[in-house]
Every structure is written in structure tokens, then in C-alpha cells.
Design a protein around this motif. Structure first.
Motif, PDB file in Angstrom:
ATOM      1  N   LEU A  27       0.827  -1.202   0.000  1.00  0.00           N
ATOM      2  CA  LEU A  27       0.000   0.000   0.000  1.00  0.00           C
ATOM      3  C   LEU A  27       0.863   1.255   0.000  1.00  0.00           C
ATOM      4  O   LEU A  27       0.612   2.197  -0.749  1.00  0.00           O
ATOM      5  N   LEU A  28       1.913   1.252   0.835  1.00  0.00           N
ATOM      6  CA  LEU A  28       2.814   2.401   0.892  1.00  0.00           C
ATOM      7  C   LEU A  28       3.488   2.616  -0.460  1.00  0.00           C
ATOM      8  O   LEU A  28       3.611   3.742  -0.939  1.00  0.00           O
ATOM      9  N   GLY A  29       3.912   1.500  -1.092  1.00  0.00           N
ATOM     10  CA  GLY A  29       4.541   1.597  -2.407  1.00  0.00           C
ATOM     11  C   GLY A  29       3.616   2.228  -3.431  1.00  0.00           C
ATOM     12  O   GLY A  29       4.019   3.107  -4.194  1.00  0.00           O
ATOM     13  N   ARG A  30       2.322   1.807  -3.405  1.00  0.00           N
ATOM     14  CA  ARG A  30       1.347   2.390  -4.334  1.00  0.00           C
ATOM     15  C   ARG A  30       1.172   3.872  -4.065  1.00  0.00           C
ATOM     16  O   ARG A  30       1.117   4.687  -4.971  1.00  0.00           O
ATOM     17  N   LEU A  31       1.057   4.256  -2.765  1.00  0.00           N
ATOM     18  CA  LEU A  31       0.869   5.658  -2.402  1.00  0.00           C
ATOM     19  C   LEU A  31       2.051   6.497  -2.876  1.00  0.00           C
ATOM     20  O   LEU A  31       1.882   7.574  -3.450  1.00  0.00           O
ATOM     21  N   VAL A  32       3.258   5.992  -2.657  1.00  0.00           N
ATOM     22  CA  VAL A  32       4.463   6.732  -3.075  1.00  0.00           C
ATOM     23  C   VAL A  32       4.477   6.893  -4.588  1.00  0.00           C
ATOM     24  O   VAL A  32       4.785   7.969  -5.100  1.00  0.00           O
ATOM     25  N   LYS A  33       4.099   5.806  -5.311  1.00  0.00           N
ATOM     26  CA  LYS A  33       4.073   5.900  -6.770  1.00  0.00           C
ATOM     27  C   LYS A  33       3.059   6.935  -7.232  1.00  0.00           C
ATOM     28  O   LYS A  33       3.318   7.727  -8.127  1.00  0.00           O
ATOM     29  N   GLN A  34       1.855   6.936  -6.592  1.00  0.00           N
ATOM     30  CA  GLN A  34       0.817   7.902  -6.966  1.00  0.00           C
ATOM     31  C   GLN A  34       1.288   9.325  -6.700  1.00  0.00           C
ATOM     32  O   GLN A  34       1.128  10.214  -7.530  1.00  0.00           O
ATOM     33  N   GLY A  36       4.385  10.391  -6.488  1.00  0.00           N
ATOM     34  CA  GLY A  36       5.464  10.702  -7.421  1.00  0.00           C
ATOM     35  C   GLY A  36       4.947  11.105  -8.782  1.00  0.00           C
ATOM     36  O   GLY A  36       5.371  12.111  -9.340  1.00  0.00           O
ATOM     37  N   SER A  37       3.957  10.341  -9.309  1.00  0.00           N
ATOM     38  CA  SER A  37       3.415  10.666 -10.634  1.00  0.00           C
ATOM     39  C   SER A  37       2.670  11.989 -10.586  1.00  0.00           C
ATOM     40  O   SER A  37       2.717  12.773 -11.520  1.00  0.00           O
ATOM     41  N   GLY A  38       1.971  12.279  -9.472  1.00  0.00           N
ATOM     42  CA  GLY A  38       1.244  13.539  -9.346  1.00  0.00           C
ATOM     43  C   GLY A  38       2.187  14.728  -9.372  1.00  0.00           C
ATOM     44  O   GLY A  38       1.896  15.731 -10.009  1.00  0.00           O
ATOM     45  N   VAL A  39       3.346  14.599  -8.718  1.00  0.00           N
ATOM     46  CA  VAL A  39       4.301  15.705  -8.673  1.00  0.00           C
ATOM     47  C   VAL A  39       4.923  15.927 -10.056  1.00  0.00           C
ATOM     48  O   VAL A  39       5.051  17.045 -10.513  1.00  0.00           O
TER      49      VAL A  39
END
Ligand SMILES: [Zn+2]
Length: 104
Positions: A27-34, A36-39
Motif C-alpha cells: 500500500l505504501l509503495g502504491r501511495l508513493v508511486k501515486q 510521485g506521478s502527481g508531482v
């Protein structure tokens, strides 16, 4: 056999915590990826300064300084627009105009 029971309970607890940890890591990995892509999507500040610099130069009538129209403070005076380098110069100009008007 109480010793076997506690061993099974410990194993189940261990498996449970392993599952919880792997889930939270995913879950943390998905959140970080989301995040990162948003930034990386929201970076529209590349061509803004060029536009301000490429505009024509205007002269501040109070201090005589030449400033880019993009960063100057505009002041409408009838049909003309006068540009100032700062609010300080604009206020000086407005004060001077009032004094002249009061004298006349
Ligand atoms: Zn000025």
C-alpha cells in the motif's frame, strides 16, 4: 498437548503479521508511486520567466528606471498607462499629482 497448541498459535500470529507487513508495504509503495506521478505531472513553471523578460521595456517617470513591462506596476492615467518599478514610486507619482492638482 498445550505446547503444540502454543506453537501453532505462534505460527499463525507470525503468518498474520507477515501478511499485514507485506500488505502495508505494498500500500505504501502504491501511495508513493501515486504521489510521485502527481508531482511529475504538475510542473508548469518552465516557460513563465521567458515571457516576462521578452516583453518591452518601460520607463518609470519617478525614478527614471527602465523595467520590463511584465514586472512593472501599471497605472491608468486617462488614455495612457504609466508603469512604475515599485509601489513606492507609484505612490510618489500619485502624491505629486495630488499636490499639483491642489495647487492649480
Ligand atoms: Zn521607480
Amino acid at each position: 498437548m498445550p505446547t503444540d497448541m502454543t506453537f501453532i498459535v505462534r505460527m499463525l500470529r507470525y503468518l498474520f503479521w507477515v501478511l499485514v507487513v507485506t500488505w502495508s508495504v505494498r500500500l505504501l509503495g502504491r501511495l508513493v508511486k501515486q504521489m510521485g506521478s502527481g508531482v511529475s505531472q504538475g510542473q508548469p513553471y518552465v516557460d513563465v520567466p521567458n515571457d516576462a523578460v521578452s516583453k518591452k521595456l518601460v520607463r518609470d517617470p519617478v525614478c527614471g528606471m527602465h523595467i520590463s513591462e511584465g514586472i512593472a506596476l501599471p497605472l491608468k492615467q486617462g488614455n495612457d498607462t504609466i508603469y512604475f518599478c515599485s509601489a513606492e514610486c507609484r505612490d510618489k507619482f500619485l502624491d505629486g499629482g495630488k499636490k499639483i492638482a491642489a495647487n492649480a
